[in-house]
Design a protein around this motif. Structure first.
Motif, PDB file in Angstrom:
ATOM      1  N   GLU A 199       0.483  -0.586  -0.238  1.00 19.76           N
ATOM      2  CA  GLU A 199       0.318  -0.534   0.009  1.00 19.76           C
ATOM      3  C   GLU A 199       1.138   1.159   0.145  1.00 19.76           C
ATOM      4  OE1 GLU A 199      -3.340  -0.317   3.140  1.00 19.76           O
ATOM      5  OE2 GLU A 199      -3.614  -2.089   2.749  1.00 19.76           O
ATOM      6  N   THR A 200       1.908   1.360   0.576  1.00 15.46           N
ATOM      7  CA  THR A 200       2.778   2.113   0.628  1.00 15.46           C
ATOM      8  C   THR A 200       3.955   2.515   0.782  1.00 15.46           C
ATOM      9  OG1 THR A 200       2.745   2.036   2.968  1.00 15.46           O
ATOM     10  CG2 THR A 200       1.820   4.021   3.640  1.00 15.46           C
ATOM     11  N   PRO A 201       4.756   1.904  -0.207  1.00 11.46           N
ATOM     12  CA  PRO A 201       5.921   0.796  -0.588  1.00 11.46           C
ATOM     13  C   PRO A 201       7.094   1.739  -0.036  1.00 11.46           C
ATOM     14  CG  PRO A 201       5.004   1.284  -2.637  1.00 11.46           C
ATOM     15  CD  PRO A 201       3.821   2.494  -2.319  1.00 11.46           C
ATOM     16  N   ALA A 202       7.192   3.022   0.538  1.00 17.79           N
ATOM     17  CA  ALA A 202       8.218   4.015   0.378  1.00 17.79           C
ATOM     18  C   ALA A 202       8.149   3.948   2.228  1.00 17.79           C
ATOM     19  CB  ALA A 202       8.030   5.268  -0.467  1.00 17.79           C
ATOM     20  N   CYS A 203       7.120   3.826   2.683  1.00 15.81           N
ATOM     21  CA  CYS A 203       7.227   3.804   4.135  1.00 15.81           C
ATOM     22  C   CYS A 203       8.254   2.815   4.755  1.00 15.81           C
ATOM     23  CB  CYS A 203       6.135   2.937   4.256  1.00 15.81           C
ATOM     24  SG  CYS A 203       5.893   2.819   6.400  1.00 15.81           S
ATOM     25  N   PRO A 204       8.788   3.554   6.253  1.00 17.84           N
ATOM     26  CA  PRO A 204       9.759   3.348   6.392  1.00 17.84           C
ATOM     27  C   PRO A 204       9.631   1.640   7.076  1.00 17.84           C
ATOM     28  CG  PRO A 204       9.589   5.405   7.231  1.00 17.84           C
ATOM     29  CD  PRO A 204       8.653   5.102   5.996  1.00 17.84           C
TER      30      PRO A 204
END
Lengths: 324, 324
Positions: free
Chosen positions: A64-69
């Protein structure tokens, strides 16, 4: 709400995953039974097993949020973990935790970061993995602990569990660590000694038996000590002073009592100074410790801090610039 | 030589049988792996199992001398044993042991006699089965112990093992008993806690590691105590202060050291009086205790008494008139 950080508390027996929103609030939580010593056996090798569990824990969130750390703490950074994260030597500033994260690639250019453990060399060396993050979280977000720190610059943090740790923090530094193998010892005694032949699980805690155990720990602390009181778990049953259902809580009182007496004897506050104790851990276990402290007439205020792990991971991610 | 008495030391995990000649000397010894918790499963019921083991232990001796008395001590007289032999309450005279034997019929008009255990009620109640017989044997036959008793009327007897017991005898009475669950605790720690993941059996004792354990037990006895030093078995390995092969003896030093420090702190001799310590038990284990006492600069003379069990059974059989 959008996921801003994925926080993993990956310990020996469990993996607790949660996704946090942009203010650090918990949006969703999951618990998987795949601690670093309990990986699923279906994977081809250990690396694959870790990746499989990782994907099960947060793969959908990352889609859903691929760049999420993603940030993790606990035994996942140990020699038995996915990647060994070095220890930082105590005394150390809490902020150092953010300066030395260990990166683990998970494929397709993605990675997650493991928080370092803390160690202290000496006659009784100390090591921790996970607790340093909880301490960071409590120091940052627990109002009562913050006010103690503001008032007197130091505090005592208790982390009960398999290997209970007591940590003194001073000026945001982890200054002193003391581990008691209380939970581990209790389980070994209850299940793998003569005591195991009669101990029956009590549905409800038997506080009367627990109080007796704490009182005996106190009465014999300076003479025969813990080792000399353990047999009374059995002999009190044989002499009909306690029942088989009471043995577990009596034993619990003996070992927790011994731990707390050792801690209290070490505390030497300045005149007019209090030593508030902040507990971090399972609510029921913390309450049990607090009850024992009451029996022992501990003069210091105590409270339980919750959400310390995810708050610590959030704080460290923030300091490390992962949230920018 | 003709058998005058058959003596059985029937404990939790083993049965040691021996036949004694008319002067009480040992003519023959046997050890069977059938303690009261380890009966062969081939028998129809428990009663049959006991009888089967009994016959295997001394059936042939009894066929040769059918009128020969048989006497037993140990857990065979416990609730888990063949027949429950009542406890005698301490303080008690050693001679009382002969006044209350429990008779077990074995068929064809034959029987054997079980020596009573000893108990002491109180805050830390104490029970023993078997040790009372060893104490009786040592008091009767051990020259050094006899001379201590003659000189000062009291002595200290150490019986190391799974549940180590320290017994004060005064005027031939069992006056005080203190049990330490040292052996049981050691095994549980070494095999059923985090320590089990790395501890490696050392072929030869590592006395350097053992000495370190005793020293740490002493250094921290009054601060964090045993519970606060156990984790160092692991953390010293992680910090490379000891090797996995040294962990077992380091742990042994910690727990034996804790036991001995508790015992030594209790001893308050009169001026100019010594407190000689008589050890009864496995030679290697007794030597290990004596070594630790040396490290702790114990000022009292120590020695190991052997043959205590069969001598005790002989003495009690004699007092009870079984040998007439």
């Amino acid at each position: 709400m959008m996921t801003t950080l994925i926080a993993l508390d990956w310990g020996t027996s469990m993996l607790r995953a949660c996704r946090l929103g942009k203010d650090g609030s918990v949006l969703e939580k999951r618990t998987l039974p795949y601690g670093v010593t309990k990986l699923p056996s279906s994977a081809a090798n250990r690396e694959e097993a870790f990746l499989q569990v990782y994907t099960e824990a947060c793969g959908d969130w990352l889609r859903e949020t691929p760049a999420c750390p993603v940030i993790a703490c606990g035994m996942i950074g140990s020699a038995q973990g996915w990647r060994q994260a070095p220890y930082i030597e105590a005394p150390c500033d809490i902020r150092q935790l953010a300066q030395q994260l260990t990166r683990v690639e998970t494929g397709h250019g993605q990675y997650f970061s493991i928080v370092s453990g803390v160690w202290k060399d000496g006659d009784l060396p100390e090591v921790m993995r996970g607790e340093e993050t909880q301490i960071a979280g409590a120091l940052q977000h627990d109002e009562r602990l913050r006010s103690t720190m503001a008032r007197q610059g130091k505090a005592l943090i208790a982390l009960p569990g398999t290997h209970a740790k007591w940590v003194e923090v001073a000026q945001n530094r982890i200054a002193h660590i003391q581990t008691f193998m209380t939970g581990d010892l209790y389980d070994a005694l209850a299940h793998h000694t003569i005591l195991a032949t009669t101990i029956r699980p009590s549905g409800q805690p038997d506080w009367e038996a627990f109080a007796q155990g704490v009182a005996v720990a106190q009465r014999y602390q300076e003479s025969v000590g813990l080792l000399g009181t353990l047999f009374s778990v059995r002999s009190r049953l044989l002499c009909k002073h306690i029942t088989a259902q009471q043995q577990a809580d009596y034993l619990s009182g003996l070992v927790l009592g011994s731990e707390l007496l050792a801690v209290l004897s070490r505390l030497t506050p300045e005149p007019d100074q209090e030593i508030p104790i902040t507990f971090i851990g399972s609510e029921a276990l913390c309450q049990r410790y607090i009850r024992a402290l009451t029996y022992l007439e501990c003069p210091y205020p105590v409270h339980i801090s919750d959400g310390a792990t995810e708050r610590g991971l959030w704080y460290i991610a923030h300091l490390a610039g992962l949230l920018d």
